[in-house]
Motif scaffolding. Structure first.
Motif, short mmCIF file in Angstrom:
data_model
loop_
_atom_site.label_atom_id
_atom_site.label_comp_id
_atom_site.label_asym_id
_atom_site.label_seq_id
_atom_site.Cartn_x
_atom_site.Cartn_y
_atom_site.Cartn_z
N VAL A 261 12.82 15.58 7.12
CA VAL A 261 13.45 15.69 5.82
C VAL A 261 14.64 14.74 5.83
N VAL A 262 14.76 13.92 4.78
CA VAL A 262 15.85 12.96 4.67
C VAL A 262 16.63 13.27 3.39
N LEU A 263 17.94 13.41 3.54
CA LEU A 263 18.82 13.76 2.42
C LEU A 263 19.91 12.70 2.28
N PRO A 264 20.44 12.45 1.08
CA PRO A 264 20.01 13.02 -0.19
C PRO A 264 18.71 12.40 -0.67
N GLU A 265 18.03 13.12 -1.55
CA GLU A 265 16.79 12.61 -2.11
C GLU A 265 17.08 11.33 -2.90
N VAL B 158 14.14 4.42 -14.57
CA VAL B 158 14.69 5.54 -13.82
C VAL B 158 13.58 6.21 -13.00
N ARG B 159 13.95 6.70 -11.81
CA ARG B 159 12.99 7.40 -10.97
C ARG B 159 13.60 8.73 -10.54
N PHE B 160 12.75 9.77 -10.56
CA PHE B 160 13.20 11.12 -10.24
C PHE B 160 12.63 11.57 -8.88
N TYR B 161 13.46 12.32 -8.16
CA TYR B 161 13.10 12.79 -6.82
C TYR B 161 13.31 14.30 -6.76
N PRO B 162 12.28 15.08 -6.40
CA PRO B 162 12.46 16.53 -6.31
C PRO B 162 13.55 16.89 -5.30
N VAL B 163 14.40 17.84 -5.66
CA VAL B 163 15.46 18.29 -4.77
C VAL B 163 14.87 19.23 -3.71
N THR B 164 15.23 19.00 -2.46
CA THR B 164 14.78 19.85 -1.37
C THR B 164 15.39 21.24 -1.53
N PRO B 165 14.57 22.29 -1.48
CA PRO B 165 15.11 23.64 -1.66
C PRO B 165 16.19 23.96 -0.62
N GLN B 166 17.23 24.66 -1.05
CA GLN B 166 18.32 25.02 -0.14
C GLN B 166 17.81 25.85 1.03
N THR C 256 11.35 21.36 18.57
CA THR C 256 12.71 20.85 18.66
C THR C 256 13.06 20.12 17.37
N THR C 257 14.19 20.51 16.76
CA THR C 257 14.67 19.85 15.55
C THR C 257 15.96 19.11 15.87
N ALA C 258 15.93 17.80 15.66
CA ALA C 258 17.10 16.95 15.86
C ALA C 258 17.66 16.54 14.50
N SER C 259 18.95 16.26 14.46
CA SER C 259 19.56 15.83 13.20
C SER C 259 20.51 14.68 13.47
N LEU C 260 20.78 13.93 12.40
CA LEU C 260 21.70 12.81 12.49
C LEU C 260 22.27 12.54 11.11
N ARG C 261 23.57 12.33 11.05
CA ARG C 261 24.21 11.85 9.82
C ARG C 261 24.47 10.37 10.02
N LEU C 262 23.89 9.56 9.16
CA LEU C 262 23.94 8.11 9.30
C LEU C 262 24.72 7.52 8.14
N THR C 263 25.88 6.95 8.41
CA THR C 263 26.69 6.32 7.37
C THR C 263 26.07 4.99 6.99
N LEU C 264 26.00 4.73 5.68
CA LEU C 264 25.37 3.51 5.19
C LEU C 264 26.43 2.51 4.76
N GLN D 298 17.04 26.46 6.84
CA GLN D 298 16.14 26.69 7.97
C GLN D 298 16.21 25.55 8.97
N LEU D 299 16.29 24.31 8.48
CA LEU D 299 16.40 23.16 9.38
C LEU D 299 17.71 23.19 10.16
N ARG D 300 18.78 23.60 9.51
CA ARG D 300 20.07 23.72 10.20
C ARG D 300 19.98 24.75 11.33
N LYS D 301 19.34 25.87 11.05
CA LYS D 301 19.18 26.91 12.07
C LYS D 301 18.33 26.40 13.23
N GLN D 302 17.26 25.68 12.91
CA GLN D 302 16.41 25.13 13.96
C GLN D 302 17.17 24.12 14.80
N ASN D 303 17.99 23.31 14.15
CA ASN D 303 18.78 22.32 14.87
C ASN D 303 19.82 23.01 15.76
#
Length: 202
Positions: A164-168, A89-97, A191-199, A102-107
């Motif tokens: 920042v890439v989500l989910p961790e 098992v591997r653990f990944y720290p959760v990105t603080p809300q 400039t902050t860009a965002s993308l939702r990428l379906t896998l 803040q990234l959403r606001k910047q975007n």
């Protein structure tokens, strides 16, 4: 941060014939030194978890309570099984809300200008090399999220992007580690860009 997961009952999985092999993205917490790690029954890898220490020899991974916030004693993680037999098992720290907000606001601020809207796709596509990085990072994964959410920030005068890439998880970790300096478009303001990428596994 308010978690939506329900708290799992503290019923431990049957002990395997050999110790659970675990690792962390980032440093392993000092509090785990010399302890046997167990995972409570019903804990879902997709939901935030934290670690309790019921005695000196044991660490127990449990699902985060609905009204619980992260703290230095109980940071939040997500985890992935590394093998089908669930011995790794591997653990990944959760990105603080707060960081995500803040990234959403910047975007939103970037998208409020014609220049920002025009740069959104070129910035993200340069970061993931038109998807090649993500395809490489998806190979051989036994667990995969439905989609990735990427936030990529460019700052004037800086050749590298921050992201920042989500989910961790292992794919996010791989994307962050594998992306090379791209031919990013020039920006006049941060400039902050965002993308939702379906896998879609192949």
């Amino acid at each position: 941060m308010r978690a939506v997961a329900s708290f799992a009952a503290l019923i431990l999985l049957p002990a395997p014939l050999f110790a659970l092999d675990f690792s962390f993205a980032g440093p392993t917490p000092d509090t785990l030194a010399g302890k046997e790690l167990k995972i409570a029954t019903g804990v879902d890898p997709a939901d935030p978890v934290t670690i309790d220490f019921p005695d000196a020899a044991t660490a127990v991974v449990r699902q985060v309570k609905d009204d619980e916030d992260p703290s230095p004693k109980h940071p939040f993680y997500r985890f992935e099984w590394l093998s089908k037999d669930k011995t790794g098992v591997r653990f990944y720290p959760v990105t603080p809300q707060e960081t995500i907000d803040q990234l959403r606001k910047q975007n939103d601020a970037s998208l409020a200008t014609p220049e920002g809207r025009a740069l959104e796709s070129p910035i993200v596509m340069a970061y993931i090399n038109k998807g090649a990085v993500v395809q490489t990072c998806m190979k051989g994964k036994i667990e995969m999220p439905e989609a990735l959410k990427l936030y990529v920030t460019l700052t004037p005068g800086k050749p590298d992007a921050s992201a920042v890439v989500l989910p961790e998880g292992s794919i996010a970790e791989c994307v962050l580690a594998s992306t090379e300096r791209g031919a990013y478009p020039a920006v006049k303001v941060p400039t902050t860009a965002s993308l939702r990428l379906t896998l879609t596994p192949k």
